[in-house]
Design a protein around this motif. Structure first.
Motif, PDB file in Angstrom:
ATOM      1  N   SER A  78      -7.258  16.620 -19.838  1.00 24.01           N
ATOM      2  CA  SER A  78      -7.489  15.394 -20.623  1.00 24.01           C
ATOM      3  C   SER A  78      -7.618  15.674 -22.115  1.00 24.01           C
ATOM      4  O   SER A  78      -7.302  14.819 -22.936  1.00 24.01           O
ATOM      5  N   VAL A  79      -8.091  16.890 -22.478  1.00 24.10           N
ATOM      6  CA  VAL A  79      -8.255  17.211 -23.901  1.00 24.10           C
ATOM      7  C   VAL A  79      -7.068  18.001 -24.443  1.00 24.10           C
ATOM      8  O   VAL A  79      -7.094  18.464 -25.590  1.00 24.10           O
ATOM      9  N   GLY A  80      -6.033  18.168 -23.635  1.00 30.32           N
ATOM     10  CA  GLY A  80      -4.820  18.808 -24.119  1.00 30.32           C
ATOM     11  C   GLY A  80      -4.788  20.312 -24.073  1.00 30.32           C
ATOM     12  O   GLY A  80      -3.828  20.935 -24.536  1.00 30.32           O
ATOM     13  N   VAL A  81      -5.834  20.947 -23.505  1.00 30.76           N
ATOM     14  CA  VAL A  81      -5.816  22.405 -23.374  1.00 30.76           C
ATOM     15  C   VAL A  81      -4.780  22.827 -22.340  1.00 30.76           C
ATOM     16  O   VAL A  81      -4.098  23.846 -22.488  1.00 30.76           O
ATOM     17  N   LEU A  82      -4.648  22.026 -21.279  1.00 30.17           N
ATOM     18  CA  LEU A  82      -3.685  22.297 -20.219  1.00 30.17           C
ATOM     19  C   LEU A  82      -2.711  21.124 -20.106  1.00 30.17           C
ATOM     20  O   LEU A  82      -3.080  19.968 -20.367  1.00 30.17           O
ATOM     21  N   SER A  83      -1.502  21.423 -19.676  1.00 36.09           N
ATOM     22  CA  SER A  83      -0.502  20.364 -19.491  1.00 36.09           C
ATOM     23  C   SER A  83      -0.581  19.734 -18.115  1.00 36.09           C
ATOM     24  O   SER A  83       0.078  18.733 -17.840  1.00 36.09           O
ATOM     25  N   SER A  84      -1.385  20.311 -17.227  1.00 35.70           N
ATOM     26  CA  SER A  84      -1.530  19.806 -15.858  1.00 35.70           C
ATOM     27  C   SER A  84      -2.976  19.986 -15.420  1.00 35.70           C
ATOM     28  O   SER A  84      -3.692  20.851 -15.933  1.00 35.70           O
ATOM     29  N   ASP A  85      -3.413  19.161 -14.463  1.00 35.17           N
ATOM     30  CA  ASP A  85      -4.762  19.355 -13.910  1.00 35.17           C
ATOM     31  C   ASP A  85      -4.705  20.034 -12.544  1.00 35.17           C
ATOM     32  O   ASP A  85      -5.691  20.046 -11.805  1.00 35.17           O
ATOM     33  N   ASP A  86      -3.565  20.643 -12.220  1.00 36.81           N
ATOM     34  CA  ASP A  86      -3.420  21.344 -10.944  1.00 36.81           C
ATOM     35  C   ASP A  86      -4.316  22.574 -10.902  1.00 36.81           C
ATOM     36  O   ASP A  86      -4.459  23.304 -11.899  1.00 36.81           O
ATOM     37  N   VAL A  87      -4.921  22.812  -9.746  1.00 35.53           N
ATOM     38  CA  VAL A  87      -5.716  24.016  -9.516  1.00 35.53           C
ATOM     39  C   VAL A  87      -5.078  24.772  -8.347  1.00 35.53           C
ATOM     40  O   VAL A  87      -5.059  24.282  -7.219  1.00 35.53           O
ATOM     41  N   ILE A  88      -4.553  25.957  -8.631  1.00 30.36           N
ATOM     42  CA  ILE A  88      -3.912  26.778  -7.608  1.00 30.36           C
ATOM     43  C   ILE A  88      -4.932  27.802  -7.120  1.00 30.36           C
ATOM     44  O   ILE A  88      -5.362  28.671  -7.876  1.00 30.36           O
ATOM     45  N   GLU A  89      -5.324  27.685  -5.868  1.00 25.78           N
ATOM     46  CA  GLU A  89      -6.336  28.572  -5.290  1.00 25.78           C
ATOM     47  C   GLU A  89      -5.672  29.763  -4.611  1.00 25.78           C
ATOM     48  O   GLU A  89      -4.768  29.593  -3.799  1.00 25.78           O
ATOM     49  N   VAL A  90      -6.135  30.968  -4.943  1.00 29.14           N
ATOM     50  CA  VAL A  90      -5.590  32.177  -4.339  1.00 29.14           C
ATOM     51  C   VAL A  90      -6.716  33.120  -3.932  1.00 29.14           C
ATOM     52  O   VAL A  90      -7.812  33.086  -4.499  1.00 29.14           O
ATOM     53  N   GLN A  91      -6.405  33.960  -2.946  1.00 27.39           N
ATOM     54  CA  GLN A  91      -7.285  35.044  -2.546  1.00 27.39           C
ATOM     55  C   GLN A  91      -6.495  36.335  -2.573  1.00 27.39           C
ATOM     56  O   GLN A  91      -5.300  36.348  -2.884  1.00 27.39           O
ATOM     57  N   ARG A  92      -7.148  37.412  -2.246  1.00 27.42           N
ATOM     58  CA  ARG A  92      -6.508  38.733  -2.281  1.00 27.42           C
ATOM     59  C   ARG A  92      -5.192  38.750  -1.500  1.00 27.42           C
ATOM     60  O   ARG A  92      -4.182  39.268  -1.977  1.00 27.42           O
ATOM     61  N   SER A  93      -5.176  38.156  -0.312  1.00 33.57           N
ATOM     62  CA  SER A  93      -3.980  38.203   0.538  1.00 33.57           C
ATOM     63  C   SER A  93      -2.787  37.490  -0.098  1.00 33.57           C
ATOM     64  O   SER A  93      -1.634  37.781   0.236  1.00 33.57           O
ATOM     65  N   ASP A  94      -3.054  36.547  -1.014  1.00 34.84           N
ATOM     66  CA  ASP A  94      -1.973  35.840  -1.703  1.00 34.84           C
ATOM     67  C   ASP A  94      -1.374  36.671  -2.832  1.00 34.84           C
ATOM     68  O   ASP A  94      -0.274  36.357  -3.313  1.00 34.84           O
ATOM     69  N   LEU A  95      -2.088  37.703  -3.243  1.00 32.31           N
ATOM     70  CA  LEU A  95      -1.683  38.464  -4.426  1.00 32.31           C
ATOM     71  C   LEU A  95      -1.257  39.897  -4.132  1.00 32.31           C
ATOM     72  O   LEU A  95      -0.412  40.448  -4.837  1.00 32.31           O
ATOM     73  N   VAL A  96      -1.855  40.494  -3.122  1.00 30.33           N
ATOM     74  CA  VAL A  96      -1.679  41.925  -2.865  1.00 30.33           C
ATOM     75  C   VAL A  96      -0.687  42.165  -1.732  1.00 30.33           C
ATOM     76  O   VAL A  96      -0.798  41.572  -0.659  1.00 30.33           O
ATOM     77  N   GLY A  97       0.300  43.046  -1.997  1.00 27.07           N
ATOM     78  CA  GLY A  97       1.294  43.402  -0.995  1.00 27.07           C
ATOM     79  C   GLY A  97       0.954  44.710  -0.301  1.00 27.07           C
ATOM     80  O   GLY A  97      -0.030  45.379  -0.634  1.00 27.07           O
ATOM     81  N   GLU A  98       1.790  45.069   0.654  1.00 26.65           N
ATOM     82  CA  GLU A  98       1.570  46.297   1.418  1.00 26.65           C
ATOM     83  C   GLU A  98       2.318  47.483   0.833  1.00 26.65           C
ATOM     84  O   GLU A  98       1.996  48.637   1.130  1.00 26.65           O
ATOM     85  N   TYR A  99       3.321  47.206   0.011  1.00 29.85           N
ATOM     86  CA  TYR A  99       4.194  48.281  -0.468  1.00 29.85           C
ATOM     87  C   TYR A  99       4.202  48.327  -1.996  1.00 29.85           C
ATOM     88  O   TYR A  99       3.887  47.344  -2.676  1.00 29.85           O
ATOM     89  N   VAL A 121      -9.067  32.254  -8.671  1.00 31.39           N
ATOM     90  CA  VAL A 121      -9.035  33.480  -7.874  1.00 31.39           C
ATOM     91  C   VAL A 121     -10.358  33.602  -7.115  1.00 31.39           C
ATOM     92  O   VAL A 121     -11.376  34.024  -7.663  1.00 31.39           O
ATOM     93  N   ASP A 122     -10.340  33.223  -5.840  1.00 30.93           N
ATOM     94  CA  ASP A 122     -11.554  33.261  -5.030  1.00 30.93           C
ATOM     95  C   ASP A 122     -11.788  34.679  -4.518  1.00 30.93           C
ATOM     96  O   ASP A 122     -10.838  35.426  -4.266  1.00 30.93           O
ATOM     97  N   GLU A 123     -13.072  35.041  -4.392  1.00 33.79           N
ATOM     98  CA  GLU A 123     -13.457  36.391  -3.963  1.00 33.79           C
ATOM     99  C   GLU A 123     -12.730  37.442  -4.806  1.00 33.79           C
ATOM    100  O   GLU A 123     -12.155  38.404  -4.283  1.00 33.79           O
ATOM    101  N   ALA A 124     -12.757  37.244  -6.116  1.00 30.94           N
ATOM    102  CA  ALA A 124     -12.016  38.107  -7.041  1.00 30.94           C
ATOM    103  C   ALA A 124     -12.471  39.563  -6.965  1.00 30.94           C
ATOM    104  O   ALA A 124     -11.684  40.473  -7.277  1.00 30.94           O
ATOM    105  N   TYR A 125     -13.696  39.802  -6.549  1.00 30.48           N
ATOM    106  CA  TYR A 125     -14.208  41.176  -6.462  1.00 30.48           C
ATOM    107  C   TYR A 125     -13.409  42.014  -5.458  1.00 30.48           C
ATOM    108  O   TYR A 125     -13.412  43.249  -5.515  1.00 30.48           O
ATOM    109  N   ARG A 126     -12.699  41.354  -4.545  1.00 34.40           N
ATOM    110  CA  ARG A 126     -11.895  42.091  -3.559  1.00 34.40           C
ATOM    111  C   ARG A 126     -10.659  42.733  -4.190  1.00 34.40           C
ATOM    112  O   ARG A 126      -9.970  43.522  -3.551  1.00 34.40           O
ATOM    113  N   LEU A 127     -10.394  42.393  -5.440  1.00 33.20           N
ATOM    114  CA  LEU A 127      -9.293  43.030  -6.165  1.00 33.20           C
ATOM    115  C   LEU A 127      -9.737  44.313  -6.859  1.00 33.20           C
ATOM    116  O   LEU A 127      -8.918  45.012  -7.446  1.00 33.20           O
ATOM    117  N   ALA A 128     -11.024  44.606  -6.810  1.00 33.78           N
ATOM    118  CA  ALA A 128     -11.561  45.778  -7.502  1.00 33.78           C
ATOM    119  C   ALA A 128     -12.401  46.602  -6.539  1.00 33.78           C
ATOM    120  O   ALA A 128     -13.599  46.797  -6.743  1.00 33.78           O
TER     121      ALA A 128
END
Length: 289
Positions: A78-99, A121-128
């Motif tokens: 609403s204040v123009g910082v973002l062009s969308s109000d979409d919130v994309i929720e991710v966890q480790r499994s959405d970001l980290v691959g096996e290879y 980024v939910d449970e972000a500590y799982r990335l570290a």
């Protein structure tokens, strides 16, 4: 929409959130600053460049982190910082691959999906995890690389203590992530308020649609049931999730005690005893050291 209308809209959204009074004050302060900058720009004043307000949400599960992320997404749009109000929720499994090489591609895809809005980024500590061969650090570094672009806002969420691993895993974290929000655990009164709201404002998807509370289920009575039939570690572990489980178990208890000869309101009325039995069953099933 005027600045006042935008602030009023934020207040309306915050009013739907139970508890978290200190956090709400912090959100209001952030909102006021963004709105005042909007006023300055509208008057032709040079305020300099305000970096995207990347954030860390610290606290236990069930304390409303995702809900607040959506509220802030609307505000930033609403204040123009973002062009969308979409919130994309991710966890480790959405970001980290096996290879090797897979993690960077998966993480970049999610970043691209969130461009213009919020990457949560939910449970972000799982990335570290701190393990040398773990690909989570690669995902974290990929996210950190776009924090200067101002093309999206990233919210890192997780338990308070484990999140310290994230802070130390990347030396630029605390420089780029400038807003830290603490989500406190809910009190018995907070949980009772949530339960009353859920029962009084049901939607079509609610499993308890059409059910009601017996007149004995006053706010004070429900709060007392929660305090007497659960322990602090359970409440702090589950927070808002405790209410959902409690109500589902209460309905099961209602079904169990009814007979096939039951008629009228008794078929749809959850009593204080049902709530008590539902919470006792949850406390028995969930063991927390």
């Amino acid at each position: 929409m005027t600045l006042k209308e935008k602030m009023d809209d934020l207040e309306h959204e915050l009013s739907k959130i139970v508890g978290l009074q200190e956090l709400k004050l912090q959100v209001r302060k952030l909102a006021k600053g963004l709105l005042m900058d909007e006023k300055r720009r509208a008057m032709g004043l040079n305020t300099g460049h305000r970096k995207a307000p990347h954030m860390a949400f610290l606290g236990n599960p069930g304390t409303g982190k995702t809900t607040v992320a959506r509220v802030l997404g609307k505000l930033l749009h609403s204040v123009g910082v973002l062009s969308s109000d979409d919130v994309i929720e991710v966890q480790r499994s959405d970001l980290v691959g096996e290879y090797i090489g897979e993690t960077a591609l998966k993480t970049r895809d999610k970043i691209e999906e969130a461009i213009g809005g919020v990457l949560f980024v939910d449970e972000a500590y799982r990335l570290a995890k701190g393990e040398s061969k773990d690909f989570g650090k690669e995902a974290l570094e990929e996210i950190m690389s776009v924090l200067e672009d101002d093309s999206l806002v990233v919210i890192f969420a997780g338990y308070t203590e484990p999140m310290k691993r994230v802070f130390s895993a990347n030396e630029g974290f605390c420089r780029r992530v400038t807003n830290f929000f603490q989500f406190d655990d809910f009190t018995c009164n907070d949980l009772a308020e949530m339960l009353m709201i859920k029962m009084n404002k049901q939607d079509e998807k609610s499993r308890l649609r059409g059910f009601k509370l017996h007149r004995s289920c006053t706010f004070d009575a429900v709060s007392e049931v929660i305090e007497k039939n659960s322990y602090e570690k359970l409440r702090n572990k589950m927070n808002g999730g405790l209410v959902d489980h409690m109500l589902n178990n209460a309905r099961e208890n209602l079904d169990s005690r009814l007979s096939f000869n039951s008629i009228g309101d008794e078929l749809m009325t959850i009593t204080l005893h049902d709530l008590e039995a539902g919470l006792q069953l949850l406390a028995h099933r969930v063991k927390i050291d």
